[in-house]
Design an enzyme around this catalytic site. Structure first.
Site, PDB file in Angstrom:
ATOM      1  N   HIS A  17      -1.057  -0.309   3.312  1.00 42.27           N
ATOM      2  CA  HIS A  17      -2.496  -0.518   3.300  1.00 42.27           C
ATOM      3  C   HIS A  17      -3.211   0.747   3.766  1.00 42.27           C
ATOM      4  O   HIS A  17      -2.586   1.713   4.209  1.00 42.27           O
ATOM      5  CB  HIS A  17      -2.909  -1.732   4.145  1.00 42.27           C
ATOM      6  CG  HIS A  17      -2.949  -1.512   5.619  1.00 42.27           C
ATOM      7  ND1 HIS A  17      -3.772  -2.225   6.466  1.00 42.27           N
ATOM      8  CD2 HIS A  17      -2.284  -0.650   6.419  1.00 42.27           C
ATOM      9  CE1 HIS A  17      -3.595  -1.822   7.707  1.00 42.27           C
ATOM     10  NE2 HIS A  17      -2.702  -0.869   7.715  1.00 42.27           N
ATOM     11  N   CYS A  36      -5.552   5.671  10.299  1.00 41.23           N
ATOM     12  CA  CYS A  36      -5.348   4.530   9.398  1.00 41.23           C
ATOM     13  C   CYS A  36      -6.187   4.673   8.127  1.00 41.23           C
ATOM     14  O   CYS A  36      -6.030   3.903   7.182  1.00 41.23           O
ATOM     15  CB  CYS A  36      -5.700   3.221  10.102  1.00 41.23           C
ATOM     16  SG  CYS A  36      -4.614   2.884  11.496  1.00 41.23           S
ATOM     17  N   HIS A  42      -0.420   3.839   4.453  1.00 48.35           N
ATOM     18  CA  HIS A  42       0.789   3.789   5.282  1.00 48.35           C
ATOM     19  C   HIS A  42       1.274   2.349   5.257  1.00 48.35           C
ATOM     20  O   HIS A  42       0.601   1.466   4.732  1.00 48.35           O
ATOM     21  CB  HIS A  42       0.467   4.232   6.714  1.00 48.35           C
ATOM     22  CG  HIS A  42      -0.547   3.372   7.393  1.00 48.35           C
ATOM     23  ND1 HIS A  42      -1.902   3.554   7.233  1.00 48.35           N
ATOM     24  CD2 HIS A  42      -0.405   2.287   8.181  1.00 48.35           C
ATOM     25  CE1 HIS A  42      -2.550   2.634   7.922  1.00 48.35           C
ATOM     26  NE2 HIS A  42      -1.667   1.841   8.511  1.00 48.35           N
ATOM     27  N   HIS A  44       3.472  -1.195   6.962  1.00 46.71           N
ATOM     28  CA  HIS A  44       3.876  -1.957   8.142  1.00 46.71           C
ATOM     29  C   HIS A  44       4.921  -2.980   7.731  1.00 46.71           C
ATOM     30  O   HIS A  44       4.911  -3.480   6.603  1.00 46.71           O
ATOM     31  CB  HIS A  44       2.695  -2.729   8.742  1.00 46.71           C
ATOM     32  CG  HIS A  44       1.616  -1.863   9.290  1.00 46.71           C
ATOM     33  ND1 HIS A  44       1.750  -1.146  10.453  1.00 46.71           N
ATOM     34  CD2 HIS A  44       0.373  -1.587   8.823  1.00 46.71           C
ATOM     35  CE1 HIS A  44       0.633  -0.475  10.690  1.00 46.71           C
ATOM     36  NE2 HIS A  44      -0.228  -0.712   9.705  1.00 46.71           N
ATOM     37  N   ASP A  81       4.715  -8.928  -0.275  1.00 52.64           N
ATOM     38  CA  ASP A  81       5.872  -8.093   0.065  1.00 52.64           C
ATOM     39  C   ASP A  81       6.009  -6.919  -0.898  1.00 52.64           C
ATOM     40  O   ASP A  81       5.989  -7.099  -2.121  1.00 52.64           O
ATOM     41  CB  ASP A  81       7.143  -8.945   0.052  1.00 52.64           C
ATOM     42  CG  ASP A  81       8.323  -8.216   0.692  1.00 52.64           C
ATOM     43  OD1 ASP A  81       8.100  -7.419   1.635  1.00 52.64           O
ATOM     44  OD2 ASP A  81       9.462  -8.448   0.261  1.00 52.64           O
ATOM     45  N   HIS A  82       6.129  -5.725  -0.337  1.00 50.65           N
ATOM     46  CA  HIS A  82       6.267  -4.472  -1.095  1.00 50.65           C
ATOM     47  C   HIS A  82       5.090  -4.222  -2.028  1.00 50.65           C
ATOM     48  O   HIS A  82       5.239  -3.641  -3.105  1.00 50.65           O
ATOM     49  CB  HIS A  82       7.609  -4.430  -1.849  1.00 50.65           C
ATOM     50  CG  HIS A  82       8.749  -4.188  -0.915  1.00 50.65           C
ATOM     51  ND1 HIS A  82       9.207  -5.146  -0.024  1.00 50.65           N
ATOM     52  CD2 HIS A  82       9.509  -3.098  -0.693  1.00 50.65           C
ATOM     53  CE1 HIS A  82      10.201  -4.660   0.689  1.00 50.65           C
ATOM     54  NE2 HIS A  82      10.395  -3.411   0.316  1.00 50.65           N
ATOM     55  N   GLU A 125       1.317  -6.720  13.489  1.00 51.89           N
ATOM     56  CA  GLU A 125       1.232  -5.583  12.562  1.00 51.89           C
ATOM     57  C   GLU A 125       2.103  -4.426  13.046  1.00 51.89           C
ATOM     58  O   GLU A 125       2.796  -3.785  12.255  1.00 51.89           O
ATOM     59  CB  GLU A 125      -0.225  -5.152  12.438  1.00 51.89           C
ATOM     60  CG  GLU A 125      -0.483  -4.147  11.340  1.00 51.89           C
ATOM     61  CD  GLU A 125      -1.946  -3.753  11.291  1.00 51.89           C
ATOM     62  OE1 GLU A 125      -2.568  -3.946  10.240  1.00 51.89           O
ATOM     63  OE2 GLU A 125      -2.474  -3.254  12.314  1.00 51.89           O
TER      64      GLU A 125
END
Ligand code: NI
Length: 137
Positions: A17, A36, A42, A44, A81-82, A125
């Site tokens: 994100h 961020c 980047h 998480h 996811d991913h 997170e």
């Protein structure tokens, strides 16, 4: 009298994100969100905690844990996811903060869980960040 017991199931997904909003200038975005706001984003490894209420009385309806797992996998894990959260339709006008992610996960699940049983969504997170949402009450 029935005793209310909470049950929390834990789920995981990894996603990218970037904290950024088009409503603010590049400079202000950078100032508010710091690294961020890095243009390349980047990632998480998110941990999602889904808390539902269950009654301890033997004859009350318990939430089916397998059904809950299936629901959360289908609606949350498979969706995020991913992926890059900023590309998700729900985040087109919403910043991908942990707060907003917790609220979105609540909104996606609450309508599919029997009335009043969803109690809380927690989103971890990073090692140092935990967000939780308990609906509008
Ligand atoms: Ni982040």
């Amino acid at each position: 009298m029935a005793t209310q017991v909470m049950m929390t199931q834990v789920y995981y997904f990894s996603a990218a994100h970037r904290l950024h909003t088009e409503e603010l200038s590049a400079e202000v975005n950078q100032k508010i969100f710091g690294k961020c706001n890095n243009p390349h984003g980047h990632g998480h490894n998110y941990t999602v905690l889904v808390t539902v209420s269950n009654e301890a009385e033997p004859h009350n309806v318990m939430i089916d844990r397998e059904a809950l797992d299936q629901l959360v996998r289908a609606r949350i894990v498979d969706r995020f996811d991913h992926q890059h959260l900023n590309h998700d339709p729900a985040f087109q006008n919403v910043v991908t903060t942990g707060e907003n992610l917790a609220k979105l996960i609540w909104d996606l699940l609450v309508k599919e869980i029997p009335d009043g049983q969803l109690q809380k969504i927690g989103v971890i997170e990073t090692r140092d960040n935990y967000f939780e949402y308990t609906g509008n009450r």
